[in-house]
Design a protein around this motif. Structure first.
Motif, PDB file in Angstrom:
ATOM      1  N   TYR A  67       0.954  -1.184  -0.010  1.00 32.01           N
ATOM      2  CA  TYR A  67       0.052   0.000   0.057  1.00 32.01           C
ATOM      3  C   TYR A  67       0.738   1.199  -0.176  1.00 32.01           C
ATOM      4  CZ  TYR A  67      -4.051  -2.939   1.445  1.00 32.01           C
ATOM      5  OH  TYR A  67      -4.905  -3.664   1.277  1.00 32.01           O
ATOM      6  N   PHE A  68       0.469   2.209  -0.836  1.00 35.77           N
ATOM      7  CA  PHE A  68       1.060   3.609  -0.591  1.00 35.77           C
ATOM      8  C   PHE A  68       0.092   4.687  -0.308  1.00 35.77           C
ATOM      9  CE2 PHE A  68       3.457   0.969  -3.701  1.00 35.77           C
ATOM     10  CZ  PHE A  68       4.826   1.026  -3.043  1.00 35.77           C
ATOM     11  N   LYS A  69       0.383   5.601   0.362  1.00 34.13           N
ATOM     12  CA  LYS A  69      -0.567   6.708   0.579  1.00 34.13           C
ATOM     13  C   LYS A  69      -0.743   7.668  -0.533  1.00 34.13           C
ATOM     14  CE  LYS A  69       1.676   6.989   5.309  1.00 34.13           C
ATOM     15  NZ  LYS A  69       2.547   7.835   6.175  1.00 34.13           N
ATOM     16  N   ASN A  70       0.240   7.647  -1.648  1.00 36.81           N
ATOM     17  CA  ASN A  70      -0.056   8.563  -2.633  1.00 36.81           C
ATOM     18  C   ASN A  70       0.829   8.125  -3.712  1.00 36.81           C
ATOM     19  OD1 ASN A  70       2.670   9.952  -2.202  1.00 36.81           O
ATOM     20  ND2 ASN A  70       1.696  10.796  -0.481  1.00 36.81           N
ATOM     21  N   ALA A  71       0.857   8.726  -4.702  1.00 40.15           N
ATOM     22  CA  ALA A  71       1.506   8.320  -6.115  1.00 40.15           C
ATOM     23  C   ALA A  71       3.061   8.373  -6.012  1.00 40.15           C
ATOM     24  CB  ALA A  71       1.082   9.075  -7.238  1.00 40.15           C
ATOM     25  N   ASP A  72       3.286   9.661  -5.179  1.00 35.16           N
ATOM     26  CA  ASP A  72       4.852   9.919  -4.981  1.00 35.16           C
ATOM     27  C   ASP A  72       5.631   8.921  -4.184  1.00 35.16           C
ATOM     28  OD1 ASP A  72       4.595  12.209  -6.508  1.00 35.16           O
ATOM     29  OD2 ASP A  72       4.302  13.546  -4.818  1.00 35.16           O
ATOM     30  N   GLU A  73       4.770   8.384  -3.311  1.00 35.12           N
ATOM     31  CA  GLU A  73       5.288   7.263  -2.295  1.00 35.12           C
ATOM     32  C   GLU A  73       5.538   6.197  -3.062  1.00 35.12           C
ATOM     33  OE1 GLU A  73       4.001   4.741   1.703  1.00 35.12           O
ATOM     34  OE2 GLU A  73       3.181   6.750   1.150  1.00 35.12           O
TER      35      GLU A  73
END
Length: 80
Positions: A67-73
């Motif tokens: 899982y990632f919090k956002n695309a940048d992560e």
């Protein structure tokens, strides 16, 4: 330049696909090429996607992915 794409599916599903596409006068490989070209043409899946069935819902709820919090992560993870 030609590239090769490989997929893994159950043998019984492969046999069913082979039979379906043979009845349409083509091989499974030819049908998948048509699918790819149509996906490019429409810029996505060439059919409507509706509510997931139980099997797809299980895959969605699977913990086999990160899982990632956002695309940048996510991009940072890929570029590490």
């Amino acid at each position: 330049m030609i590239s090769q794409v490989n997929i893994r599916i159950e043998q019984s599903e492969k046999q069913q696909l082979d039979e379906i596409f043979a009845n349409l006068g083509m091989t499974t490989a030819q049908a998948l090429k048509i699918f790819a070209k149509k996906s490019i043409e429409v810029g996505g899946l060439p059919f409507e996607v509706t509510s997931p069935n139980a099997r797809l819902q299980n895959a969605i709820n699977s913990q086999d992915y990160k899982y990632f919090k956002n695309a940048d992560e996510g991009l940072a993870f890929l570029n590490d």
